[in-house]
Every structure is written in C-alpha cells, then in structure tokens.
Design a protein around this motif. Sequence first.
Motif, PDB file in Angstrom:
ATOM      1  N   GLN A  37       0.840  -1.199   0.000  1.00  0.00           N
ATOM      2  CA  GLN A  37       0.000   0.000   0.000  1.00  0.00           C
ATOM      3  C   GLN A  37       0.873   1.246   0.000  1.00  0.00           C
ATOM      4  OE1 GLN A  37      -3.574   0.393   0.083  1.00  0.00           O
ATOM      5  NE2 GLN A  37      -2.982   2.506  -0.297  1.00  0.00           N
ATOM      6  N   GLU A  38       0.556   2.201  -0.871  1.00  0.00           N
ATOM      7  CA  GLU A  38       1.300   3.452  -0.938  1.00  0.00           C
ATOM      8  C   GLU A  38       0.754   4.456   0.074  1.00  0.00           C
ATOM      9  OE1 GLU A  38       1.334   5.056  -4.852  1.00  0.00           O
ATOM     10  OE2 GLU A  38       2.791   3.594  -5.612  1.00  0.00           O
ATOM     11  N   TYR A  39       1.671   5.085   0.801  1.00  0.00           N
ATOM     12  CA  TYR A  39       1.294   6.083   1.798  1.00  0.00           C
ATOM     13  C   TYR A  39       2.044   7.382   1.540  1.00  0.00           C
ATOM     14  CZ  TYR A  39      -0.717   2.191   4.428  1.00  0.00           C
ATOM     15  OH  TYR A  39      -1.463   1.112   4.811  1.00  0.00           O
ATOM     16  N   SER A  40       1.342   8.489   1.697  1.00  0.00           N
ATOM     17  CA  SER A  40       1.980   9.800   1.552  1.00  0.00           C
ATOM     18  C   SER A  40       2.826  10.081   2.786  1.00  0.00           C
ATOM     19  CB  SER A  40       0.909  10.885   1.400  1.00  0.00           C
ATOM     20  OG  SER A  40       0.157  11.009   2.606  1.00  0.00           O
ATOM     21  N   ALA A  41       3.601  11.165   2.703  1.00  0.00           N
ATOM     22  CA  ALA A  41       4.442  11.559   3.837  1.00  0.00           C
ATOM     23  C   ALA A  41       3.596  11.850   5.066  1.00  0.00           C
ATOM     24  CB  ALA A  41       5.276  12.789   3.469  1.00  0.00           C
ATOM     25  N   PHE A  42       2.416  12.430   4.860  1.00  0.00           N
ATOM     26  CA  PHE A  42       1.542  12.778   5.989  1.00  0.00           C
ATOM     27  C   PHE A  42       1.066  11.521   6.704  1.00  0.00           C
ATOM     28  CE2 PHE A  42      -2.281  13.911   8.211  1.00  0.00           C
ATOM     29  CZ  PHE A  42      -2.048  15.192   8.671  1.00  0.00           C
ATOM     30  N   ILE A  43       0.626  10.529   5.956  1.00  0.00           N
ATOM     31  CA  ILE A  43       0.135   9.294   6.565  1.00  0.00           C
ATOM     32  C   ILE A  43       1.281   8.553   7.244  1.00  0.00           C
ATOM     33  CG2 ILE A  43      -0.964   7.077   6.134  1.00  0.00           C
ATOM     34  CD1 ILE A  43      -2.849   9.425   5.900  1.00  0.00           C
ATOM     35  N   LEU A  44       2.458   8.543   6.618  1.00  0.00           N
ATOM     36  CA  LEU A  44       3.617   7.899   7.240  1.00  0.00           C
ATOM     37  C   LEU A  44       3.968   8.575   8.563  1.00  0.00           C
ATOM     38  CD1 LEU A  44       5.926   5.826   7.060  1.00  0.00           C
ATOM     39  CD2 LEU A  44       7.265   7.558   5.843  1.00  0.00           C
ATOM     40  N   ALA A  45       3.949   9.907   8.574  1.00  0.00           N
ATOM     41  CA  ALA A  45       4.241  10.644   9.804  1.00  0.00           C
ATOM     42  C   ALA A  45       3.202  10.326  10.877  1.00  0.00           C
ATOM     43  CB  ALA A  45       4.274  12.137   9.520  1.00  0.00           C
ATOM     44  N   THR A  46       1.947  10.195  10.465  1.00  0.00           N
ATOM     45  CA  THR A  46       0.881   9.832  11.412  1.00  0.00           C
ATOM     46  C   THR A  46       1.115   8.440  11.973  1.00  0.00           C
ATOM     47  OG1 THR A  46      -0.696  11.199  10.180  1.00  0.00           O
ATOM     48  CG2 THR A  46      -1.610   9.562  11.695  1.00  0.00           C
ATOM     49  N   PRO A  91      -5.846  11.484   5.091  1.00  0.00           N
ATOM     50  CA  PRO A  91      -5.301  12.408   6.110  1.00  0.00           C
ATOM     51  C   PRO A  91      -6.342  13.278   6.793  1.00  0.00           C
ATOM     52  CG  PRO A  91      -4.821  13.217   3.912  1.00  0.00           C
ATOM     53  CD  PRO A  91      -5.401  11.842   3.733  1.00  0.00           C
ATOM     54  N   ARG A  92      -7.544  13.346   6.253  1.00  0.00           N
ATOM     55  CA  ARG A  92      -8.541  14.263   6.810  1.00  0.00           C
ATOM     56  C   ARG A  92      -8.895  13.927   8.256  1.00  0.00           C
ATOM     57  NH1 ARG A  92     -13.189  13.925   2.411  1.00  0.00           N
ATOM     58  NH2 ARG A  92     -12.557  11.724   2.610  1.00  0.00           N
ATOM     59  N   PHE A  93      -8.925  12.658   8.595  1.00  0.00           N
ATOM     60  CA  PHE A  93      -9.305  12.277   9.956  1.00  0.00           C
ATOM     61  C   PHE A  93      -8.303  12.820  10.978  1.00  0.00           C
ATOM     62  CE2 PHE A  93     -11.408   9.064   7.351  1.00  0.00           C
ATOM     63  CZ  PHE A  93     -12.691   9.109   7.871  1.00  0.00           C
ATOM     64  N   PHE A  94      -7.004  12.680  10.667  1.00  0.00           N
ATOM     65  CA  PHE A  94      -5.984  13.158  11.601  1.00  0.00           C
ATOM     66  C   PHE A  94      -5.987  14.677  11.682  1.00  0.00           C
ATOM     67  CE2 PHE A  94      -1.581  13.968  13.085  1.00  0.00           C
ATOM     68  CZ  PHE A  94      -1.627  13.223  14.245  1.00  0.00           C
ATOM     69  N   LYS A  95      -6.293  15.343  10.583  1.00  0.00           N
ATOM     70  CA  LYS A  95      -6.362  16.801  10.597  1.00  0.00           C
ATOM     71  C   LYS A  95      -7.543  17.295  11.437  1.00  0.00           C
ATOM     72  CE  LYS A  95      -4.189  17.350   6.055  1.00  0.00           C
ATOM     73  NZ  LYS A  95      -4.399  17.754   4.636  1.00  0.00           N
ATOM     74  N   TRP A 157      -6.930  23.621   7.959  1.00  0.00           N
ATOM     75  CA  TRP A 157      -6.797  22.377   7.196  1.00  0.00           C
ATOM     76  C   TRP A 157      -7.741  22.299   6.000  1.00  0.00           C
ATOM     77  CZ3 TRP A 157      -9.965  18.354   5.845  1.00  0.00           C
ATOM     78  CH2 TRP A 157     -11.146  18.125   6.554  1.00  0.00           C
ATOM     79  N   ARG A 158      -8.840  23.033   6.069  1.00  0.00           N
ATOM     80  CA  ARG A 158      -9.795  22.991   4.961  1.00  0.00           C
ATOM     81  C   ARG A 158      -9.464  23.981   3.850  1.00  0.00           C
ATOM     82  NH1 ARG A 158     -14.483  20.090   6.079  1.00  0.00           N
ATOM     83  NH2 ARG A 158     -14.744  19.499   8.273  1.00  0.00           N
ATOM     84  N   THR A 159      -8.720  25.044   4.150  1.00  0.00           N
ATOM     85  CA  THR A 159      -8.493  26.092   3.144  1.00  0.00           C
ATOM     86  C   THR A 159      -7.034  26.255   2.740  1.00  0.00           C
ATOM     87  OG1 THR A 159      -8.245  27.839   4.808  1.00  0.00           O
ATOM     88  CG2 THR A 159     -10.475  27.362   4.035  1.00  0.00           C
ATOM     89  N   MET A 160      -6.109  25.627   3.477  1.00  0.00           N
ATOM     90  CA  MET A 160      -4.685  25.829   3.191  1.00  0.00           C
ATOM     91  C   MET A 160      -4.000  24.510   2.858  1.00  0.00           C
ATOM     92  SD  MET A 160      -3.786  28.694   6.102  1.00  0.00           S
ATOM     93  CE  MET A 160      -4.896  30.081   6.368  1.00  0.00           C
ATOM     94  N   SER A 161      -2.745  24.596   2.485  1.00  0.00           N
ATOM     95  CA  SER A 161      -2.019  23.400   2.067  1.00  0.00           C
ATOM     96  C   SER A 161      -1.705  22.491   3.251  1.00  0.00           C
ATOM     97  CB  SER A 161      -0.704  23.801   1.384  1.00  0.00           C
ATOM     98  OG  SER A 161       0.202  24.349   2.330  1.00  0.00           O
ATOM     99  N   GLU A 162      -1.386  21.239   2.926  1.00  0.00           N
ATOM    100  CA  GLU A 162      -1.047  20.267   3.964  1.00  0.00           C
ATOM    101  C   GLU A 162       0.192  20.701   4.738  1.00  0.00           C
ATOM    102  OE1 GLU A 162      -2.038  15.870   3.522  1.00  0.00           O
ATOM    103  OE2 GLU A 162       0.093  15.950   3.023  1.00  0.00           O
ATOM    104  N   THR A 163       1.176  21.231   4.031  1.00  0.00           N
ATOM    105  CA  THR A 163       2.395  21.695   4.698  1.00  0.00           C
ATOM    106  C   THR A 163       2.095  22.844   5.660  1.00  0.00           C
ATOM    107  OG1 THR A 163       3.759  21.049   2.801  1.00  0.00           O
ATOM    108  CG2 THR A 163       4.702  22.651   4.326  1.00  0.00           C
ATOM    109  N   THR A 164       1.229  23.755   5.237  1.00  0.00           N
ATOM    110  CA  THR A 164       0.839  24.863   6.114  1.00  0.00           C
ATOM    111  C   THR A 164       0.199  24.338   7.382  1.00  0.00           C
ATOM    112  OG1 THR A 164       0.526  26.349   4.238  1.00  0.00           O
ATOM    113  CG2 THR A 164      -0.558  26.952   6.305  1.00  0.00           C
ATOM    114  N   TRP A 165      -0.687  23.331   7.248  1.00  0.00           N
ATOM    115  CA  TRP A 165      -1.339  22.769   8.430  1.00  0.00           C
ATOM    116  C   TRP A 165      -0.320  22.129   9.364  1.00  0.00           C
ATOM    117  CZ3 TRP A 165      -1.692  18.046  10.841  1.00  0.00           C
ATOM    118  CH2 TRP A 165      -2.640  17.968  11.883  1.00  0.00           C
ATOM    119  N   VAL A 166       0.666  21.429   8.816  1.00  0.00           N
ATOM    120  CA  VAL A 166       1.676  20.781   9.656  1.00  0.00           C
ATOM    121  C   VAL A 166       2.462  21.827  10.441  1.00  0.00           C
ATOM    122  CG1 VAL A 166       3.818  19.445   9.635  1.00  0.00           C
ATOM    123  CG2 VAL A 166       1.876  18.715   8.241  1.00  0.00           C
ATOM    124  N   TYR A 167       2.850  22.919   9.799  1.00  0.00           N
ATOM    125  CA  TYR A 167       3.550  23.991  10.514  1.00  0.00           C
ATOM    126  C   TYR A 167       2.637  24.620  11.574  1.00  0.00           C
ATOM    127  CZ  TYR A 167       7.809  24.179   7.683  1.00  0.00           C
ATOM    128  OH  TYR A 167       9.028  23.889   7.099  1.00  0.00           O
TER     129      TYR A 167
END
Length: 207
Positions: A37-46, A91-95, A157-167
């Motif tokens: 299964q392929e996972y993005s960086a966000f899911i891997l970090a989670t 990733p939406r659930f973790f956000k 998380w709904r209006t900005m990028s994933e990287t912005t949310w992580v910061y």
Amino acid sequence: MKEPKPWVKPVLELGPVLIFFLVFILKRGETTVIAGQEYSAFILATLVFIPALALATLIQWRLTGKLAPMQIATLVLVIVFGGLSVWLNDPRFFKMKPTMIYLLFAAILGYSLLARKNWLQAVLSEALPMDALGWRKLTLRMALLFLALAVANEVVWRTMSETTWVYFKTFGLPLILFVFLMGNAGLYRAHAIQTDADEGNPDNGRK
C-alpha cells in the motif's frame, strides 16, 4: 516516587510532535510502500506519531505514577483519528483530531463552569495557587480559547495546504497556548493566594 528531572516532561510532550514534523518534512513529496500500500508523507508521519505518543505517555505514567485526564483523552483521540487516517489512507481524519480535542476540552471546561466545579483548579492548583474567582475566570477564558482553536484548525486544514497545516499544528498552536498563558499573568497576580511555603519563607515580601 522520585520526581523526574524538569526537562523530562517537556521532552516527552514535545518529542512525538517533533518526530511527526521531521518525518513529514523529510518524506514530503514522496510515497512509501508498506505491505503493498502506498502512503503519503503525511500518513507515514501519522503512523510513526501514534506509537511515539503512546510510548511517551507510558513513560510519563511510569515516571510520575499519574496522568492528567486531558493527556488520556488526547491519546485516545490520537489513536482513534490517527488510526482511521492510516487505515483508510485518508489524512482528513488526523487533521480533524485537534478540532475534536479542543471541542472536548471546551465542553469539559464549560460544563465545569455551569456545574460550579473548579476542575481546572483540581489539576493546576499546586503549580498556580489562586482563589475560586480567579479559577472561574481562567476556566472561562480557556474554554473560549479552545473554541477559537477548534475553529482555527478547521479553517487552516480545509483552506490551506497540507504543509501549512503541519507547521500550524507543530508550531502555531503551541505558540498560541504559550502567548495565552503569558497574557493571563495579570489574572494570576490579582487572584494569587499565599501558600504554606510562602508563609514559611522569611524572605517573602521583602523583595
């Protein structure tokens, strides 16, 4: 039970968050394949964050023999929402997890005000001795703060990028909480009560 060194608690509380941040930054833009299964960086970090937080919480419990109710609630919500993100590869659930945590905290503090029970005082009174009125004021302010943070998390998380949310999650939310606590210094002073240690200190009031 022997008290841990002062630096241990901040490391245990901030360590898992920093691990999440580092994994995301290092793997950003890449995909990782696990069990086909392929996972993005966000899911891997989670996926890394969940056991890291569980381990840090367990270590803190072993060192101190106790956990705050908010720590337990946070761990449960991280496992539930983080687990859903990993399981469904979404990733939406973790956000949404910070929103749920802050709404829960706001609801608990709001109920404590309505029920006239100083639950915040029961948790923090040793570190911050204040009279009952001071605790009620701080409880109201913290309930409103948590509501505002829940709204802010949803907007980011709904209006900005994933990287912005992580910061925002890693640095923005802790900074807001720090500024809030420092901004209430006047409340702490105005409603402070003298502890037994203060009464027994011969130098108290001479400075």
